[in-house]
Design a protein around this motif. Structure first.
Motif, PDB file in Angstrom:
ATOM      1  N   ARG A 168       0.835  -1.212   0.000  1.00 40.40           N
ATOM      2  CA  ARG A 168       0.000   0.000   0.000  1.00 40.40           C
ATOM      3  C   ARG A 168       0.861   1.251   0.000  1.00 40.40           C
ATOM      4  O   ARG A 168       0.599   2.204  -0.754  1.00 40.40           O
ATOM      5  N   ILE A 169       1.904   1.257   0.830  1.00 38.94           N
ATOM      6  CA  ILE A 169       2.793   2.415   0.914  1.00 38.94           C
ATOM      7  C   ILE A 169       3.491   2.663  -0.422  1.00 38.94           C
ATOM      8  O   ILE A 169       3.628   3.811  -0.868  1.00 38.94           O
ATOM      9  N   GLU A 170       3.925   1.588  -1.066  1.00 34.87           N
ATOM     10  CA  GLU A 170       4.596   1.752  -2.365  1.00 34.87           C
ATOM     11  C   GLU A 170       3.648   2.356  -3.396  1.00 34.87           C
ATOM     12  O   GLU A 170       4.034   3.230  -4.180  1.00 34.87           O
ATOM     13  N   MET A 171       2.395   1.915  -3.396  1.00 32.13           N
ATOM     14  CA  MET A 171       1.418   2.465  -4.339  1.00 32.13           C
ATOM     15  C   MET A 171       1.148   3.941  -4.049  1.00 32.13           C
ATOM     16  O   MET A 171       1.075   4.768  -4.972  1.00 32.13           O
ATOM     17  N   GLU A 172       1.010   4.291  -2.768  1.00 35.68           N
ATOM     18  CA  GLU A 172       0.776   5.687  -2.392  1.00 35.68           C
ATOM     19  C   GLU A 172       1.969   6.555  -2.772  1.00 35.68           C
ATOM     20  O   GLU A 172       1.808   7.697  -3.205  1.00 35.68           O
ATOM     21  N   MET A 173       3.178   6.000  -2.610  1.00 36.89           N
ATOM     22  CA  MET A 173       4.384   6.741  -2.955  1.00 36.89           C
ATOM     23  C   MET A 173       4.395   7.061  -4.446  1.00 36.89           C
ATOM     24  O   MET A 173       4.704   8.184  -4.862  1.00 36.89           O
ATOM     25  N   LYS A 174       4.048   6.077  -5.278  1.00 38.02           N
ATOM     26  CA  LYS A 174       4.049   6.281  -6.724  1.00 38.02           C
ATOM     27  C   LYS A 174       2.988   7.301  -7.136  1.00 38.02           C
ATOM     28  O   LYS A 174       3.215   8.115  -8.049  1.00 38.02           O
ATOM     29  N   GLU A 175       1.839   7.275  -6.464  1.00 41.06           N
ATOM     30  CA  GLU A 175       0.783   8.254  -6.759  1.00 41.06           C
ATOM     31  C   GLU A 175       1.247   9.671  -6.405  1.00 41.06           C
ATOM     32  O   GLU A 175       1.030  10.617  -7.166  1.00 41.06           O
ATOM     33  N   ALA A 176       1.891   9.802  -5.253  1.00 44.59           N
ATOM     34  CA  ALA A 176       2.399  11.106  -4.828  1.00 44.59           C
ATOM     35  C   ALA A 176       3.498  11.596  -5.774  1.00 44.59           C
ATOM     36  O   ALA A 176       3.577  12.784  -6.100  1.00 44.59           O
ATOM     37  N   ALA A 195       8.642  11.298  -0.806  1.00 44.56           N
ATOM     38  CA  ALA A 195       9.924  11.034  -0.158  1.00 44.56           C
ATOM     39  C   ALA A 195       9.722  10.441   1.237  1.00 44.56           C
ATOM     40  O   ALA A 195      10.448   9.534   1.652  1.00 44.56           O
ATOM     41  N   ASP A 196       8.726  10.962   1.959  1.00 39.56           N
ATOM     42  CA  ASP A 196       8.444  10.440   3.298  1.00 39.56           C
ATOM     43  C   ASP A 196       7.897   9.014   3.227  1.00 39.56           C
ATOM     44  O   ASP A 196       8.261   8.155   4.037  1.00 39.56           O
ATOM     45  N   LEU A 197       7.027   8.765   2.259  1.00 41.28           N
ATOM     46  CA  LEU A 197       6.505   7.410   2.079  1.00 41.28           C
ATOM     47  C   LEU A 197       7.612   6.448   1.667  1.00 41.28           C
ATOM     48  O   LEU A 197       7.614   5.279   2.073  1.00 41.28           O
ATOM     49  N   HIS A 198       8.550   6.961   0.886  1.00 41.29           N
ATOM     50  CA  HIS A 198       9.697   6.136   0.492  1.00 41.29           C
ATOM     51  C   HIS A 198      10.514   5.765   1.719  1.00 41.29           C
ATOM     52  O   HIS A 198      10.992   4.631   1.846  1.00 41.29           O
ATOM     53  N   ARG A 199      10.670   6.705   2.646  1.00 43.74           N
ATOM     54  CA  ARG A 199      11.379   6.414   3.899  1.00 43.74           C
ATOM     55  C   ARG A 199      10.649   5.317   4.680  1.00 43.74           C
ATOM     56  O   ARG A 199      11.278   4.363   5.158  1.00 43.74           O
ATOM     57  N   LYS A 200       9.327   5.456   4.786  1.00 47.17           N
ATOM     58  CA  LYS A 200       8.539   4.453   5.510  1.00 47.17           C
ATOM     59  C   LYS A 200       8.673   3.084   4.854  1.00 47.17           C
ATOM     60  O   LYS A 200       8.778   2.065   5.532  1.00 47.17           O
ATOM     61  N   TRP A 201       8.643   3.081   3.530  1.00 51.07           N
ATOM     62  CA  TRP A 201       8.755   1.826   2.776  1.00 51.07           C
ATOM     63  C   TRP A 201      10.103   1.161   3.046  1.00 51.07           C
ATOM     64  O   TRP A 201      10.175  -0.044   3.269  1.00 51.07           O
ATOM     65  N   LEU A 202      11.163   1.950   3.081  1.00 51.97           N
ATOM     66  CA  LEU A 202      12.505   1.405   3.318  1.00 51.97           C
ATOM     67  C   LEU A 202      12.638   0.778   4.699  1.00 51.97           C
ATOM     68  O   LEU A 202      13.356  -0.212   4.867  1.00 51.97           O
ATOM     69  N   PHE A 241      13.535  12.354 -10.482  1.00 52.93           N
ATOM     70  CA  PHE A 241      12.667  13.225  -9.682  1.00 52.93           C
ATOM     71  C   PHE A 241      12.589  12.722  -8.246  1.00 52.93           C
ATOM     72  O   PHE A 241      12.657  13.521  -7.296  1.00 52.93           O
ATOM     73  N   LEU A 242      12.489  11.407  -8.067  1.00 48.31           N
ATOM     74  CA  LEU A 242      12.462  10.835  -6.720  1.00 48.31           C
ATOM     75  C   LEU A 242      13.775  11.119  -6.009  1.00 48.31           C
ATOM     76  O   LEU A 242      13.788  11.468  -4.820  1.00 48.31           O
TER      77      LEU A 242
END
Length: 254
Positions: A168-176, A195-202, A241-242
């Motif tokens: 879910r986090i990865e999908m939200e990150m891509k949408e953002a 970027a914050d969602l990417h941190r959470k995903w990591l 961009f990411l």
């Protein structure tokens, strides 16, 4: 034995157009051109095309295949051995998925009881195996075996809820990311959310998070063409961009 391009294409199960393209880019040249102007292929080309198709089956890009098989140090026998090893690993993954499907079918029919965790074990194992195959060597060289092994164990130990949360986090990150790219500013609210969602995903994969490591991984997405291809698949420039958004987020953009 020699073959015209039509017969060679039929033998290999490819199109004549594909063979012409391979000739154009220099990955597979015919043995000779006959007096009528037709491409003629011999035993050497048969072996070369077999190698190309093996590499293609493993998902390798043509440019990389060309660099490998045209190298003076290329060893066909060694390459075949490597193909065999990789194909066996691929078969092992498929067998695990088939076993998981069989278990799920048996559970659906009431013949066995299957826990929620068991339903996702094959998917988690495939995720680990795929990452090891694609990036394992580089990751272990850069971060060490212990760090990579801990990351793999975190994935394998994920509960059903955590596994779903990661996706879910990865999908939200891509949408953002997509919204941020539409604005065109890596410092924008959607980009920084990504970027914050990417941190959470990591954090679901890393034993310890640091801003430096976060910025380094984002840079790797740009430097490594495999990561770039993954992120740029739907929209070119996404990886860069990411990276820029993460560097702003971590304060490493100076």
């Amino acid at each position: 034995m020699e073959y015209t391009i039509t017969k060679f294409a039929k033998l290999a199960g490819v199109s004549s157009r594909t063979l012409r393209y391979y000739d154009e880019i220099g990955i597979l040249k015919p043995a000779r051109i006959n007096s009528s102007g037709y491409r003629i292929y011999g035993p050497e080309q048969v072996n070369q095309l077999q190698q190309i198709l093996f590499y293609r089956e493993l998902g390798m890009e043509l440019e990389k295949i060309r660099n490998i098989i045209t190298s003076p140090t290329f060893d066909p026998a060694e390459a075949l051995s490597e193909h065999r090893t990789k194909l066996l690993a691929k078969r092992t993954k498929l067998n695990k998925m088939i076993a998981s499907v069989d278990q799920s079918l048996a559970a659906a029919e009431g013949r066995i009881t299957m826990s929620d965790n068991e339903k996702f074990e094959a998917f988690k194992q495939k995720l680990v195996d795929d990452n090891e195959e694609k990036f394992g060597e580089e990751a272990r060289e850069k971060y060490g075996d212990e760090t990579v092994d801990k990351s793999n164990q975190k994935v394998l130990g994920m509960s059903e809820e955590k596994y779903a949360e990661v996706n879910r986090i990865e999908m939200e990150m891509k949408e953002a990311l997509s919204k941020g790219m539409a604005i065109g500013d890596p410092a924008s609210e959607p980009a920084q959310k990504a970027a914050d969602l990417h941190r959470k995903w990591l954090t679901y994969f890393w034993d310890k998070y640091t801003k430096e490591a976060h910025a380094g991984v984002a840079q790797m997405y740009v430097d490594d063409e495999r990561f770039t291809a993954y992120y740029d698949h739907q929209q070119p420039g996404t990886a860069e961009f990411l990276r820029d958004a993460v560097h702003i987020y971590t304060g490493m953009n100076s």
